[in-house]
Design a protein around this motif. Structure first.
Motif, mmCIF file in Angstrom:
data_model
loop_
_atom_site.group_PDB
_atom_site.id
_atom_site.type_symbol
_atom_site.label_atom_id
_atom_site.label_comp_id
_atom_site.label_asym_id
_atom_site.label_seq_id
_atom_site.Cartn_x
_atom_site.Cartn_y
_atom_site.Cartn_z
ATOM 1 N N ALA A 87 0.771 -1.149 -0.031
ATOM 2 C CA ALA A 87 -0.042 0.007 0.003
ATOM 3 C C ALA A 87 1.060 1.224 -0.025
ATOM 4 O O ALA A 87 1.941 1.295 0.764
ATOM 5 N N PRO A 88 0.467 2.280 -0.918
ATOM 6 C CA PRO A 88 1.323 3.485 -0.804
ATOM 7 C C PRO A 88 1.620 4.163 0.531
ATOM 8 O O PRO A 88 2.563 4.704 0.654
ATOM 9 N N MET A 140 -3.356 11.478 -8.213
ATOM 10 C CA MET A 140 -4.030 10.717 -7.323
ATOM 11 C C MET A 140 -3.223 9.226 -7.140
ATOM 12 O O MET A 140 -3.691 8.092 -7.814
ATOM 13 N N PRO A 141 -2.191 9.236 -6.316
ATOM 14 C CA PRO A 141 -1.487 7.970 -6.151
ATOM 15 C C PRO A 141 -2.115 6.539 -5.668
ATOM 16 O O PRO A 141 -1.597 5.581 -5.890
ATOM 17 N N ALA A 142 -3.332 6.618 -5.072
ATOM 18 C CA ALA A 142 -4.092 5.631 -4.720
ATOM 19 C C ALA A 142 -5.322 5.839 -5.144
ATOM 20 O O ALA A 142 -6.233 5.338 -4.755
ATOM 21 N N GLY A 143 -5.628 6.572 -6.327
ATOM 22 C CA GLY A 143 -7.108 6.841 -6.578
ATOM 23 C C GLY A 143 -7.919 7.643 -5.785
ATOM 24 O O GLY A 143 -7.427 8.431 -5.060
ATOM 25 N N LEU A 197 6.455 12.430 -3.993
ATOM 26 C CA LEU A 197 5.768 12.990 -2.844
ATOM 27 C C LEU A 197 6.563 13.128 -1.454
ATOM 28 O O LEU A 197 6.226 13.731 -0.694
ATOM 29 N N PHE A 198 7.200 12.216 -1.350
ATOM 30 C CA PHE A 198 7.918 11.960 -0.122
ATOM 31 C C PHE A 198 9.005 13.223 -0.111
ATOM 32 O O PHE A 198 8.992 13.868 0.900
ATOM 33 N N GLY A 220 -5.942 10.432 4.441
ATOM 34 C CA GLY A 220 -5.357 9.359 4.856
ATOM 35 C C GLY A 220 -5.362 8.176 3.597
ATOM 36 O O GLY A 220 -6.000 8.573 2.280
ATOM 37 N N TRP A 221 -4.795 7.022 3.776
ATOM 38 C CA TRP A 221 -5.042 5.932 2.696
ATOM 39 C C TRP A 221 -5.600 5.020 3.286
ATOM 40 O O TRP A 221 -5.476 4.315 4.330
#
Length: 417
Positions: A92-93, A302-305, A331-332, A350-351
């Motif tokens: 997970a990202p 949108m790295p996790a949609g 992003l980091f 959040g993710w």
């Protein structure tokens, strides 16, 4: 002990170590092939690049193959898929943003802001790259120079150029390393690298050193192993040469309304910040977008949609991404840089809701999308922006809510295609 007993003893020892005598002899044969390759194959190319025989011999004096390096394909053998690659769990990202890791980079960067202020200001005047980004990259790559860089660069690059799956790439880097030595840009003793052949505190490959290394401390040479000023100036040189736009930020965390398709993500679908705002995209902080950005082109990320934070990013984001081909890396660095300069914390959103999947699942899903005509950027088991937006388009066409990220349901629906 007789010679015959010595041979039996040696054979038993090899068996105890899990190595057959024939395998040991094979390695010895490969070592001889390596030495022949150096002289008959690599040396002519190095000579054409201007490397002298004296420098070539100095570089490879005492060098043998390093069999402990990953991704090796000895001569005569076929590349073997990594045992854990097919069934590697897709992380997970959120795992990339461990607060222990990013917090250490932030703390280290903030502690150096004052002591390196003059150096950072001078570099920014010359390159346009703010110091906070240099500190963030320096901290991420080598822990501000504290990370051990223990390998001999010519051993690593020589081994990989001779028998890695990406031999041609490492061959170019090996010749570049020889050119560095020939031009007296480095001493032989300085040539220490990571296991992947990356050099010094900025973790440059040799071609990057030749193109971007810079003197930041005024002594007339670029020493990315021992000099903080040179390390920072070299990172800035890399970013500037890759197109850094002075006066612009990297991006902004935003909220994206449900009415706006997540399939609009990507560096090939930019609009002005004003147009994004007109469609309901807002900074998550509640602040307005900077006036200098309103008429500038930005891009939805949108790295996790729909399952994680969203961003409007500038071209500078993709310059940072050039340093390490990963959205999450860039992003980091952006988040760490902002926190180094201004404080603050992790991304606000959040993710959540991310299913446990394997890279093989994602690759199967990507192949299903390709059969339907979608460009997913290759079925590699990694959901880049092309894969994410293809998922969103497929979900919309199937009457589902577009999420733009791999899920168990998407895998199940597309594996059959």
């Amino acid at each position: 002990m007789t010679d015959s007993l010595r041979l039996v003893s040696a054979a038993l020892m090899l068996l105890l170590l899990g190595v057959t005598p024939s395998a040991a002899l094979d390695k010895q044969a490969v070592e001889r092939q390596f030495q022949t390759w150096l002289k008959s194959d690599l040396w002519p190319e190095a000579s054409r690049a201007g490397v002298s025989a004296a420098r070539f011999n100095e570089a490879f004096a005492g060098i043998t193959l390093n069999w402990k390096l990953p991704d090796l394909v000895p001569p005569g053998e076929k590349p073997q898929p990594q045992k854990n690659q097919h069934q590697a769990e897709f992380g997970a990202p959120s795992r990339y943003f461990s607060e222990n890791v990013i917090g250490a980079v932030v703390a280290g960067g903030r502690s150096r802001l004052a002591s390196l202020a003059t150096t950072l200001a001078s570099i920014e005047r010359k390159t346009g790259v703010p110091g906070r980004f240099l500190l963030a990259i320096w901290g991420r790559e080598s822990g501000f120079g504290r990370a051990k860089i223990p390998y001999d660069a010519f051993e690593v690059l020589g081994t990989k150029a001779f028998m890695a799956s990406r031999k041609e790439m490492f061959r170019r880097e090996l010749v570049a390393a020889l050119v560095m030595l020939e031009k007296n840009l480095v001493t032989r003793a300085m040539m220490k690298s990571s296991w992947a052949g990356a050099l010094g505190q900025p973790q440059f490959l040799p071609t990057s050193f030749l193109e971007h290394a810079a003197d930041g401390d005024g002594d007339g040479r670029a020493d990315i192993w021992n000099s903080q000023g040179d390390t920072l100036a070299s990172i800035a040189g890399y970013l500037r040469h890759h197109g850094w736009q002075s006066g612009r930020d990297w991006g902004f965390e935003v909220t994206v309304p449900a009415s706006l398709s997540c399939a609009l993500e990507g560096p090939d679908q930019g609009m002005t910040t004003a147009k994004w705002a007109a469609q309901g995209v807002k900074r998550i902080s509640g602040k307005p977008f900077p006036a200098t950005e309103v008429a500038q082109e930005t891009f939805l990320l949108m790295p996790a949609g729909r399952l994680g934070p969203a961003f409007l990013v500038t071209p500078n984001f993709y310059v940072i991404k050039d340093y390490n081909e990963s959205d999450l890396y860039a992003l980091f660095i952006g988040n760490a840089a902002d926190r180094i300069q201004w404080g603050g914390g992790p991304f606000v959103a959040g993710w959540s809701g991310i299913d446990k999947l394997y890279r093989s699942d994602i690759a199967a899903m990507q192949r299903g999308l390709e059969k339907l005509g979608h460009d997913v950027g290759g079925a590699d088991g990694l959901p880049g922006f092309k894969t994410r937006r293809s998922i969103g388009k497929w979900q919309a066409s199937a009457g589902q809510e577009p999420v733009c990220f791999p899920s168990l349901a998407a895998v199940a629906g597309l594996k059959q295609k």
